[in-house]
Design a protein around this motif. Structure first.
Motif, PDB file in Angstrom:
ATOM      1  N   PHE A   3      -3.501   5.675   6.386  1.00  0.00           N
ATOM      2  CA  PHE A   3      -2.315   4.828   6.318  1.00  0.00           C
ATOM      3  C   PHE A   3      -2.074   4.451   4.865  1.00  0.00           C
ATOM      4  O   PHE A   3      -2.915   3.802   4.244  1.00  0.00           O
ATOM      5  N   THR A   4      -0.933   4.852   4.329  1.00  0.00           N
ATOM      6  CA  THR A   4      -0.590   4.523   2.958  1.00  0.00           C
ATOM      7  C   THR A   4       0.622   3.604   2.978  1.00  0.00           C
ATOM      8  O   THR A   4       1.682   3.999   3.483  1.00  0.00           O
ATOM      9  N   PRO A   5       0.488   2.376   2.456  1.00  0.00           N
ATOM     10  CA  PRO A   5       1.664   1.486   2.426  1.00  0.00           C
ATOM     11  C   PRO A   5       2.782   2.107   1.597  1.00  0.00           C
ATOM     12  O   PRO A   5       2.532   2.706   0.546  1.00  0.00           O
ATOM     13  N   THR A   6       4.010   1.975   2.065  1.00  0.00           N
ATOM     14  CA  THR A   6       5.163   2.403   1.274  1.00  0.00           C
ATOM     15  C   THR A   6       5.549   1.229   0.368  1.00  0.00           C
ATOM     16  O   THR A   6       4.993   0.132   0.505  1.00  0.00           O
ATOM     17  N   TYR A  12       4.455   2.106   6.663  1.00  0.00           N
ATOM     18  CA  TYR A  12       3.355   2.985   6.264  1.00  0.00           C
ATOM     19  C   TYR A  12       3.722   4.450   6.423  1.00  0.00           C
ATOM     20  O   TYR A  12       4.373   4.836   7.403  1.00  0.00           O
ATOM     21  N   ILE A  38      -3.529  -2.212  10.848  1.00  0.00           N
ATOM     22  CA  ILE A  38      -2.322  -2.432  10.040  1.00  0.00           C
ATOM     23  C   ILE A  38      -1.412  -3.487  10.682  1.00  0.00           C
ATOM     24  O   ILE A  38      -0.284  -3.676  10.253  1.00  0.00           O
TER      25      ILE A  38
END
Length: 181
Positions: A3-6, A12, A38
């Motif tokens: 999971f990569t935060p935008t 995400y 998350i």
């Protein structure tokens, strides 16, 4: 899954971690415990599958209003799309900012979209297919949308628009006094 935060608060980009061998590949794309990390605790109550035939077509920018605001998760399983979200949450630090990313069958990425966001996409190829997960049922009385070319948003679509539905053409433009949803 990773999971990569935008750049937009609470959304995400999700990358799968497939297991691959000579047969092909296998990947998990949902696990309740990982999504709880998350902050996702709602149930997915509706899943949709769309097919868009023509490159350059835009679908969006769609959302539902209270009390039917929904979390969405989208994944492209055929072709390639430029997927866009807009933060419409009143008081959000990223209010009226947009984020766009390529989702494709090849990159296997997904986008997690929190409540209070508008969502749309443009096909970068012919015959694109998307899967959507929703935490609310489609409610016609709660559906709303924004113009894909709203000057207050200034979304940089990668291709000229080839097709837009009559409904999407009628979405209103934002005004300076829009406070959010």
């Amino acid at each position: 899954m990773n999971f990569t935060p935008t750049p937009l608060s609470s959304s995400y980009l999700i990358d799968l971690n497939p297991f691959q061998d000579e047969r092909g590949w296998f990947a998990r794309y949902f696990s309740k415990d990982l999504f709880e990390q998350i902050g996702h605790t709602k149930e997915w109550v509706q899943m949709n599958h769309s097919v868009t035939y023509k490159k350059g077509t835009i679908r969006g920018m769609h959302f539902q209003v209270k009390p039917y605001r929904e979390v969405k998760m989208v994944r492209c399983i055929a072709g390639s799309v430029y997927d866009v979200i807009v933060d419409l949450r009143e008081g959000s630090p990223t209010f009226l900012q947009w984020y766009g990313v390529e989702l494709s069958a090849a990159n296997r990425r997904m986008l997690y979209i929190p409540e209070g966001f508008a969502h749309g996409f443009q096909c970068l190829a012919d015959n694109c297919e998307l899967l959507y997960h929703h935490t609310e049922f489609y409610t016609p009385a709660a559906e709303a949308g924004l113009r894909y070319n709203d000057p207050l948003l200034n979304i940089a679509w990668p291709l000229p628009v080839t097709l837009l539905s009559p409904r999407d053409e009628k979405h209103p433009y934002l005004t300076e006094d829009f406070k959010g949803i």
